[in-house]
Design a protein around this motif. Structure first.
Motif, PDB file in Angstrom:
ATOM      1  N   ALA A 169      11.426 -37.472 -24.257  1.00 36.60           N
ATOM      2  CA  ALA A 169      12.060 -36.286 -24.800  1.00 36.60           C
ATOM      3  C   ALA A 169      11.970 -36.300 -26.327  1.00 36.60           C
ATOM      4  O   ALA A 169      11.609 -37.321 -26.937  1.00 36.60           O
ATOM      5  N   PHE A 170      12.325 -35.185 -26.969  1.00 39.60           N
ATOM      6  CA  PHE A 170      12.120 -35.043 -28.417  1.00 39.60           C
ATOM      7  C   PHE A 170      12.799 -36.174 -29.204  1.00 39.60           C
ATOM      8  O   PHE A 170      12.156 -36.854 -30.007  1.00 39.60           O
ATOM      9  N   GLN A 171      14.094 -36.387 -28.977  1.00 39.18           N
ATOM     10  CA  GLN A 171      14.809 -37.410 -29.745  1.00 39.18           C
ATOM     11  C   GLN A 171      14.298 -38.808 -29.417  1.00 39.18           C
ATOM     12  O   GLN A 171      14.192 -39.661 -30.302  1.00 39.18           O
ATOM     13  N   GLU A 172      13.954 -39.039 -28.167  1.00 42.23           N
ATOM     14  CA  GLU A 172      13.385 -40.334 -27.783  1.00 42.23           C
ATOM     15  C   GLU A 172      12.032 -40.543 -28.455  1.00 42.23           C
ATOM     16  O   GLU A 172      11.702 -41.647 -28.891  1.00 42.23           O
ATOM     17  N   ARG A 173      11.252 -39.464 -28.554  1.00 42.13           N
ATOM     18  CA  ARG A 173       9.939 -39.565 -29.184  1.00 42.13           C
ATOM     19  C   ARG A 173      10.073 -39.871 -30.680  1.00 42.13           C
ATOM     20  O   ARG A 173       9.288 -40.640 -31.226  1.00 42.13           O
TER      21      ARG A 173
END
Length: 356
Positions: A140-144
């Protein structure tokens, strides 16, 4: 005619002797002359380039890199990694090519400015690789973002181990800040604004994280400094760049929090805090630590103090001028008066005959 410290430094940069050999030669010379009392070159070594040829090469490298990124890598950065396998492939090519160039310009030619430029280019390639790989892993965006920051930091660490470019430590420190903050966002903290990073009164953890990491960066910088008190090797230059990052993290967090209170007592506490920072900078003989911190104080004074900013900036400027003019004398007096403490003898020498 006898060899000077500048001659030894030049020999190291030219690859004629190693840093370890230079340190051993200087230690022997100091021992023979009596505890460093004849050492010259008290100033804090700092270099961004050694001649216009280095600037010329940096311009060429920059044009080459911009052209390459325009053809291949910009979309991978703008789209935050959505180029996937293609973006990761281009990133690997970027990092590999940068490493090959660094082998020539950094290890063989010992050039300063091209080495810094190549480090920045490698960091951009590493960030592109982290974003693209995170996309391929389905994060996901924050994980990326967290994965990309951590991957970039690790790759920069490997780059430092290979090429020992001191400027890399500044980028590694920024990577640690970014990675740690991203991990807290994944843990549920709100995405911070710029003031969240420095204002202790905020509910989020980021101001505490900033000052803790700043203190850790200061500790690592001091370790570099104390392993090279004569400042002839790249260890002390690595310490220099860590001081540049650590000082604003510490000073700006405390200053912004006290500025926010705005009372005379808070401003008096701020003045005392800055005095302690100046004392620490003198003891460790790091003008860079003080200057990088004060730069943020000036910016804060303009924003927060309004009509009183001019007076605060005037006093800060006066203090810096006095410190710069009398730094060596003040340091000699302070270090002589301080009692012995752990690590004192591993700090840069102070018991020297004045050059004035």
């Amino acid at each position: 005619m006898s060899l000077t410290r500048d001659d030894i430094r030049a020999a190291v940069r030219a690859g004629m002797i190693s840093e370890a050999q230079a340190a051993s030669i200087l230690a022997l010379a100091d021992q023979r002359h009596g505890v460093r009392e004849n050492m010259d070159g008290l100033d804090e070594p700092f270099e961004l380039f050694r001649g216009f040829n280095e600037i010329f090469i940096v311009v060429g490298l920059t044009v080459l890199f911009v052209g390459w990124m325009g053809l291949t890598g910009v979309s991978a950065l703008v789209d935050l990694g959505s180029a996937g396998t293609t973006g990761a492939t281009y990133a690997v090519i970027t990092m590999t090519t940068t490493a090959v160039l660094a082998r020539y310009f950094t290890l063989k030619r010992r050039m300063v400015a091209p080495s810094i430029a190549l480090t920045v280019m490698f960091a951009i390639g590493a960030l592109q690789f982290g974003l693209s790989t995170g996309w391929m892993l389905g994060l996901a965006f924050q994980e990326r973002m967290a994965f990309a920051a951590s991957a970039t930091t690790v790759l920069l660490g490997a780059y430092y181990l290979l090429f020992r470019v001191p400027f890399t430590m500044a980028l590694i420190a920024l990577g640690v800040f970014a990675s740690t903050g991203a991990m807290f966002v994944l843990g549920g903290a709100d995405i911070p604004t710029p003031t969240d990073l420095f204002r202790l009164s905020n509910e989020g953890p980021f101001a505490i994280i900033t000052i803790v990491l700043g203190l850790f960066g200061l500790a690592v910088a001091l370790w570099f400094d104390m392993t090279d008190p004569h400042r002839v090797t790249r260890r002390s230059q690595s310490g220099f760049w860590l001081h540049v990052i650590a000082a604003p993290a510490i000073v700006n967090t405390v200053a912004l929090s006290l500025f926010e209170v705005g009372t005379p007592v808070a401003l008096a506490v701020l003045f005392g805090f800055l005095s302690l920072m100046a004392l620490l900078a003198i003891v460790i003989d790091r003008r860079s630590f003080l200057v990088s911190g004060v730069g943020y104080i000036v910016a804060l004074a303009i924003v927060v103090l309004d009509g009183q900013a001019a007076l605060a900036i005037l006093l800060l400027g006066l203090g810096l001028v006095v410190l710069g003019a009398q730094w060596e004398r003040m340091r000699r007096a302070i270090m002589t008066s301080l009692p012995d403490f752990a690590g004192k003898t591993r700090l840069p020498p102070w018991d020297l005959v004045s050059r004035e």
